[in-house]
Write a protein that holds these residues in place. Sequence first.
Motif, PDB file in Angstrom:
ATOM      1  N   TYR A   1      -6.736  30.983  47.271  1.00 34.12           N
ATOM      2  CA  TYR A   1      -8.030  30.459  46.861  1.00 34.12           C
ATOM      3  C   TYR A   1      -9.141  31.050  47.721  1.00 34.12           C
ATOM      4  O   TYR A   1     -10.218  31.388  47.231  1.00 34.12           O
ATOM      5  CB  TYR A   1      -8.054  28.926  46.946  1.00 34.12           C
ATOM      6  CG  TYR A   1      -9.247  28.353  46.244  1.00 34.12           C
ATOM      7  CD1 TYR A   1      -9.164  27.957  44.922  1.00 34.12           C
ATOM      8  CD2 TYR A   1     -10.478  28.266  46.876  1.00 34.12           C
ATOM      9  CE1 TYR A   1     -10.264  27.485  44.247  1.00 34.12           C
ATOM     10  CE2 TYR A   1     -11.583  27.800  46.215  1.00 34.12           C
ATOM     11  CZ  TYR A   1     -11.474  27.405  44.899  1.00 34.12           C
ATOM     12  OH  TYR A   1     -12.570  26.948  44.235  1.00 34.12           O
TER      13      TYR A   1
ATOM     14  N   GLN B   1     -10.522  32.853  44.879  1.00 31.16           N
ATOM     15  CA  GLN B   1     -11.168  31.679  44.265  1.00 31.16           C
ATOM     16  C   GLN B   1     -10.505  31.225  42.973  1.00 31.16           C
ATOM     17  O   GLN B   1     -11.183  30.916  41.996  1.00 31.16           O
ATOM     18  CB  GLN B   1     -12.648  31.930  43.998  1.00 31.16           C
ATOM     19  CG  GLN B   1     -13.541  31.495  45.140  1.00 31.16           C
ATOM     20  CD  GLN B   1     -13.730  32.621  46.108  1.00 31.16           C
ATOM     21  OE1 GLN B   1     -13.994  33.733  45.687  1.00 31.16           O
ATOM     22  NE2 GLN B   1     -13.564  32.362  47.379  1.00 31.16           N
ATOM     23  N   PHE B   2      -9.188  31.212  42.929  1.00 31.98           N
ATOM     24  CA  PHE B   2      -8.598  30.553  41.776  1.00 31.98           C
ATOM     25  C   PHE B   2      -7.328  29.819  42.201  1.00 31.98           C
ATOM     26  O   PHE B   2      -6.729  30.135  43.234  1.00 31.98           O
ATOM     27  CB  PHE B   2      -8.324  31.540  40.638  1.00 31.98           C
ATOM     28  CG  PHE B   2      -7.047  32.301  40.760  1.00 31.98           C
ATOM     29  CD1 PHE B   2      -5.912  31.882  40.081  1.00 31.98           C
ATOM     30  CD2 PHE B   2      -6.978  33.426  41.533  1.00 31.98           C
ATOM     31  CE1 PHE B   2      -4.743  32.589  40.199  1.00 31.98           C
ATOM     32  CE2 PHE B   2      -5.808  34.136  41.648  1.00 31.98           C
ATOM     33  CZ  PHE B   2      -4.682  33.708  40.976  1.00 31.98           C
ATOM     34  N   ILE B   3      -6.968  28.820  41.417  1.00 38.20           N
ATOM     35  CA  ILE B   3      -5.804  28.003  41.745  1.00 38.20           C
ATOM     36  C   ILE B   3      -4.577  28.735  41.228  1.00 38.20           C
ATOM     37  O   ILE B   3      -4.407  28.898  40.028  1.00 38.20           O
ATOM     38  CB  ILE B   3      -5.905  26.613  41.092  1.00 38.20           C
ATOM     39  CG1 ILE B   3      -7.239  25.970  41.419  1.00 38.20           C
ATOM     40  CG2 ILE B   3      -4.770  25.734  41.552  1.00 38.20           C
ATOM     41  CD1 ILE B   3      -7.499  24.703  40.649  1.00 38.20           C
TER      42      ILE B   3
ATOM     43  N   PHE C   1      -1.023  21.512  46.729  1.00 37.47           N
ATOM     44  CA  PHE C   1      -2.370  21.980  46.431  1.00 37.47           C
ATOM     45  C   PHE C   1      -3.398  20.921  46.830  1.00 37.47           C
ATOM     46  O   PHE C   1      -4.455  21.242  47.390  1.00 37.47           O
ATOM     47  CB  PHE C   1      -2.485  22.314  44.948  1.00 37.47           C
ATOM     48  CG  PHE C   1      -3.864  22.694  44.563  1.00 37.47           C
ATOM     49  CD1 PHE C   1      -4.403  23.871  45.028  1.00 37.47           C
ATOM     50  CD2 PHE C   1      -4.633  21.871  43.779  1.00 37.47           C
ATOM     51  CE1 PHE C   1      -5.686  24.219  44.715  1.00 37.47           C
ATOM     52  CE2 PHE C   1      -5.920  22.215  43.457  1.00 37.47           C
ATOM     53  CZ  PHE C   1      -6.445  23.390  43.924  1.00 37.47           C
TER      54      PHE C   1
ATOM     55  N   VAL D   1      -6.638  21.148  49.305  1.00 38.16           N
ATOM     56  CA  VAL D   1      -8.003  20.731  48.993  1.00 38.16           C
ATOM     57  C   VAL D   1      -8.492  19.697  49.997  1.00 38.16           C
ATOM     58  O   VAL D   1      -9.625  19.753  50.476  1.00 38.16           O
ATOM     59  CB  VAL D   1      -8.073  20.161  47.565  1.00 38.16           C
ATOM     60  CG1 VAL D   1      -9.458  19.629  47.283  1.00 38.16           C
ATOM     61  CG2 VAL D   1      -7.733  21.227  46.571  1.00 38.16           C
TER      62      VAL D   1
ATOM     63  N   ILE E   1     -10.214  23.666  51.224  1.00 38.07           N
ATOM     64  CA  ILE E   1      -9.515  24.812  50.649  1.00 38.07           C
ATOM     65  C   ILE E   1     -10.119  26.108  51.169  1.00 38.07           C
ATOM     66  O   ILE E   1     -11.321  26.218  51.369  1.00 38.07           O
ATOM     67  CB  ILE E   1      -9.491  24.739  49.111  1.00 38.07           C
ATOM     68  CG1 ILE E   1      -8.463  25.709  48.565  1.00 38.07           C
ATOM     69  CG2 ILE E   1     -10.851  25.007  48.513  1.00 38.07           C
ATOM     70  CD1 ILE E   1      -7.815  25.257  47.337  1.00 38.07           C
TER      71      ILE E   1
END
Lengths: 308, 445
Positions: free
Chosen positions: A29, A33-35, A243, A247, A251
């Motif tokens: 991330y 910048q993505f899950i 995850f 967060v 994150i």
Amino acid sequence: MTKLLQTLMDGFAVGSLYGLIALGYTMVYGILQFINFAHSDVFMVGAWVSFLVAVGLVGPTASSDPSIASALLVLLIAMLGCGTLGFTIERLAYRPLRRAPRLNVLITAIGVSLFIENLCQLKWLFGAMPQPMPRLLPDRPLFALAGVNVNLLDVIVIGTAAALMLLLNWIVFGTKLGRGMRAVSFNPQVAALMGVPVNRIISFTFIIGSCAAAAAGFLFACKYITLQQPAHETWIRLGLKAFVAAVVGGIGNIRGAMLGGLLIGLIEFFGAAYLWPNLRDVYVFTLLIAVLLLRPSGILGKPVAEKV
Amino acid sequence: MNPTAEHRVERPRIGASAAVDLATQARELRPPLARTCLDSLWPALLGVAFAAVMHFGVQPAVGPFRTNVLMNIGINVILAVSLNIVNGFTGQFSIGHAGFMAVGGYTAAAITYYTSFHFWGDALVHGGVLSGLPANGWFTAGDALFVGACLAGGLFAAVAGYLVGLPSLRLRGDYLAIVTLGFGEIVRVLLQQSRPEIPFLAEDIQGMSLIDKATSLGGALGFSGVPFYTTLFWVWLFVAATLLVAFRLKRSSYGRAFLSIREDEIAAEAMGIPLTRFKVRAFVLAAFFAGIAGGLFAHEIGTSLNPRELGFLKSFDIIIMVVLGGMGSISGAALAACILTILPEALRDPPHVWPVALAAIALLLLLRRRSGLRAALVLSLVTAALEAVRALAVWQGVNLADYRMVLYALSLIVMMILRPQGLFGVREIWDYRPRRRRRPAASTE
């Protein structure tokens, strides 16, 4: 007191596993910048590869004295396999989408996740049956603390996880590779202008995150013996909680991921021990929502914090 | 006329007179009332007619299995089109849509199940022709109960949407996604913890308090015994309603506000759109339709209303439909819902695809001529690949049904890489005209 210590012990053991998995989420991330929804499947593959190698090494029921050497070998092969898997996923599925909208990358990640799960479920790979992991690590009560037996296995799990986290911390903050990772997460374009090989750094990030997930998978298999079939929702749910840990910790911040992992593990077990035992997931996700509403960037995450 | 307007008499009057002209013109041009009513009603009438055709024409022709597939398609269309309001129009990323579906479905199921006992002493279908029981007349109390329960499910889901949306829609992008994911999971776990035993004797149920009823939802095993009211008529009636609302919404000032939020939040705010309020409205509307879809799902024969069915995997399915169709394209979302519902079924026993593909290619070339070449080429390549896989499977004696989820996932990845904007992008199907006619240039300005 006994219950408190026992819960603390369990929470730490599981929390350190969450932390290990969360590292992969948070690093990806931080840079892209993505899950990465496929990360939970890398974790699953790590557990299953450990199982296959362990069965190959010591047979399906290792009742004899477990040896540390074989355990290390299993761990190494699992990490190697998952590292390759992580590299392949990034190379084939995510790199073509480097410039695409993030939502597309996310959907691709879901697609990769479905693909790995269902591929692993096939007869000639891992099969669709739960399997018992042979005993690889010694497990005996080490010493008693206020009436609670501290198990050797728990100590090994926590110790291995802590060692790997320290190693990772050193990689990110103490090596040239780590400096590249931090630079790319800070600003990929400028990093590229400064001569940082962005694609190679991203590949390394995936490999390192996948290795951490493989180690978590190995430790998970050793601690919880029963491996669910690859497409079972347990795996995704563990991944989701990891995850959440990423967060909650902030994150993009690897120390935050470790902290978040421990926090999630503790919340889960304390909630289960002192409130209703069946609502574990509810505690985790309530904590998530509370943290996001009060401090959207997470506990350790600051808008200007150094991220990886 | 106020004094300031009097003042302006001295100024150049071009603007004012033009405005007066336009006003008279508009009054003259206004169509008669009957015409206006017809204009706004014909889509609704068309929807009812379509639902009736599905029910009376298609259902007897295709048999029970395909009827079920058609009902699933309808429910998925409702879900995809409603999620498209949040994800496609407003550009917010929600991955907890199945949570709203679960709220609506369980609400509707509980209402129908427990109320049936109060009215009739059993939980059988007490519907009329529209529910597939011709002996009872057209529209009976049972049908009314079912439709009311679905609407109540939608309302409950909308309330849930409001409660989730109000605090969390201040968050942006991925954080919102994570919160909605968390919400969906919380709903699932809470439903799993509801009381597992569902009473099935009228005297037991009449003695229960409302709280007892609301918490006896079957737990992890699912809510069984819900009467099967859902028929093709009801599903496609609600599909028509959803589509109608979505299309009207897209053209309304609300819809334009949603679209502007998607395009640029800061610019939208500068234009005077209260961001959080509009996002919450989109969210609530989407949740309402998801709740209705849940109600239809709960009363469908052959489905199990089960917390595990309505977890994040279902949410992912719906998102995949929206993205495949193209974010913001209503017809695209509907078409993708159809394709993705049929695809896993079709992959069980893959039929030959080349006749359909050939027809599609011919149509493309006929209608779009040169501009259709590329699409036709892609289509023929895909067809060739599919047929090759099929031939290989037959040759090797492999059962393709084992591989259907692998193929499904693989096609998803390939699709995302090769056509990231989805089937139609932000446009609708009919925006691709056979031949683009040049509009005459605007006469003024």
